[in-house]
Design a protein around this motif. Structure first.
Motif, PDB file in Angstrom:
ATOM      1  N   TRP A  31       0.834  -1.205   0.000  1.00 42.80           N
ATOM      2  CA  TRP A  31       0.000   0.000   0.000  1.00 42.80           C
ATOM      3  C   TRP A  31       0.863   1.247   0.000  1.00 42.80           C
ATOM      4  O   TRP A  31       1.876   1.330   0.703  1.00 42.80           O
ATOM      5  N   CYS A  32       0.465   2.215  -0.776  1.00 38.75           N
ATOM      6  CA  CYS A  32       1.111   3.520  -0.734  1.00 38.75           C
ATOM      7  C   CYS A  32       0.847   4.119   0.654  1.00 38.75           C
ATOM      8  O   CYS A  32      -0.275   4.044   1.162  1.00 38.75           O
ATOM      9  N   PRO A  33       1.853   4.727   1.269  1.00 41.18           N
ATOM     10  CA  PRO A  33       1.644   5.299   2.605  1.00 41.18           C
ATOM     11  C   PRO A  33       0.616   6.433   2.613  1.00 41.18           C
ATOM     12  O   PRO A  33       0.105   6.784   3.668  1.00 41.18           O
TER      13      PRO A  33
ATOM     14  N   GLY B  56      -9.414   6.500  -0.303  1.00 36.89           N
ATOM     15  CA  GLY B  56      -8.805   7.361  -1.311  1.00 36.89           C
ATOM     16  C   GLY B  56      -7.435   7.864  -0.920  1.00 36.89           C
ATOM     17  O   GLY B  56      -6.818   7.402   0.036  1.00 36.89           O
ATOM     18  N   CYS B  57      -6.989   8.851  -1.698  1.00 37.12           N
ATOM     19  CA  CYS B  57      -5.629   9.391  -1.554  1.00 37.12           C
ATOM     20  C   CYS B  57      -5.635  10.586  -0.606  1.00 37.12           C
ATOM     21  O   CYS B  57      -6.407  11.524  -0.795  1.00 37.12           O
ATOM     22  N   GLN B  58      -4.720  10.548   0.346  1.00 32.62           N
ATOM     23  CA  GLN B  58      -4.653  11.641   1.328  1.00 32.62           C
ATOM     24  C   GLN B  58      -3.938  12.868   0.784  1.00 32.62           C
ATOM     25  O   GLN B  58      -3.974  13.920   1.402  1.00 32.62           O
TER      26      GLN B  58
ATOM     27  N   GLU C 200       2.517  10.224 -12.028  1.00 30.49           N
ATOM     28  CA  GLU C 200       2.195   8.831 -12.377  1.00 30.49           C
ATOM     29  C   GLU C 200       0.770   8.477 -11.950  1.00 30.49           C
ATOM     30  O   GLU C 200       0.075   7.739 -12.635  1.00 30.49           O
ATOM     31  N   CYS C 201       0.370   8.986 -10.804  1.00 33.56           N
ATOM     32  CA  CYS C 201      -0.981   8.703 -10.311  1.00 33.56           C
ATOM     33  C   CYS C 201      -2.017   9.497 -11.102  1.00 33.56           C
ATOM     34  O   CYS C 201      -3.099   8.988 -11.406  1.00 33.56           O
ATOM     35  N   ARG C 202      -1.696  10.726 -11.435  1.00 33.57           N
ATOM     36  CA  ARG C 202      -2.638  11.581 -12.165  1.00 33.57           C
ATOM     37  C   ARG C 202      -2.984  11.003 -13.532  1.00 33.57           C
ATOM     38  O   ARG C 202      -4.111  11.116 -14.002  1.00 33.57           O
TER      39      ARG C 202
HETATM   40  S1  SF4 Z   1      -2.974   8.200  -5.802  1.00 33.79           S
HETATM   41 FE1  SF4 Z   1      -0.737   7.874  -5.746  1.00 33.79          FE
HETATM   42  S2  SF4 Z   1      -0.019   9.096  -4.001  1.00 33.79           S
HETATM   43 FE2  SF4 Z   1      -2.229   8.850  -3.775  1.00 33.79          FE
HETATM   44  S3  SF4 Z   1      -2.477   7.034  -2.484  1.00 33.79           S
HETATM   45 FE3  SF4 Z   1      -2.572   6.330  -4.598  1.00 33.79          FE
HETATM   46  S4  SF4 Z   1      -0.463   5.725  -5.109  1.00 33.79           S
HETATM   47 FE4  SF4 Z   1      -0.385   7.019  -3.275  1.00 33.79          FE
END
Ligand code: SF4
Ligand code: SF4
Length: 179
Positions: A39-41, A48-50, A58-60
């Motif tokens: 898991w991404c921290p 979702g994403c914090q 890369e995520c965008r």
């Molecule tokens: S969108 Fe990217 S930065 Fe955000 S939680 Fe997922 S992997 Fe992590």
């Protein structure tokens, strides 16, 4: 012919990620030095994403195949299927949640993935199941379990016509230089 899902045959499905966050586990994120399968921290699983406004490029730019392809119905949603479908320059990748490495073997997935392998054989499209760093090449006749495949390694197929008869791993630098 069985339609192999790709971004090209997408019909802009009316889908949203919703509660799904599985790509934040199965994908490597280079900018965060985040390995595959962890898991991404910054992720709150299922929420979702914090750091959404500041998330890496890369995520965008990432969309899994389920999100963009209408051939894949709700059963294939990664939060339900337990794997994320992506494409590479070689073909289709089935990226399993390490907690559910055999999720792709359940129906209807197994049969459909096999059909992609059958169709892929004649169109030079590979189908690879990835769990962490372990890879399995799926062909119409059999599975080639390649074990752990490092980022500096490439899959080299030996073909008899279009049929894959053997698979080996080679250094990426050797494949790229043609040695
Ligand atoms: S969108 Fe990217 S930065 Fe955000 S939680 Fe997922 S992997 Fe992590
Ligand atoms: S795996 Fe697909 S559906 Fe799930 S969060 Fe990522 S892009 Fe959205």
């Amino acid at each position: 012919m069985v339609a192999v899902p790709s971004a090209d045959n997408a019909v802009t499905a009316n889908k949203t990620c919703g509660e799904c966050t599985l790509c934040c586990k199965v994908m490597a994120i280079e900018q965060l030095a985040k390995p595959v399968g962890a898991w991404c921290p910054h992720c709150r699983p299922g929420r979702g994403c914090q750091i959404y406004p500041e998330r890496p490029a890369e995520c965008r730019t990432f969309s899994c195949l389920w999100l963009v392809n209408d051939l894949l119905d709700q059963r294939w949603k990664p939060s339900k299927s337990r794997f994320v479908l992506t494409t590479s320059e070689d073909g289709i990748e089935v990226r399993c949640d390490p907690g559910f490495p055999d999720a792709w073997r359940k129906e209807p997935f197994r049969s459909e993935i096999h059909e992609w392998a059958v169709s892929g054989e004649t169109h030079d499209v590979t189908v690879v199941v990835i769990t962490g760093q372990r890879m399995i090449l799926v062909t119409p006749d059999r599975e080639f379990d390649l074990g752990i495949v490092g980022p500096d390694q490439r899959i080299v197929r030996e073909l008899d016509g279009t049929r894959v008869v053997d698979v080996t791993l080679a250094k990426a630098s050797d494949v790229e230089s043609g040695t």
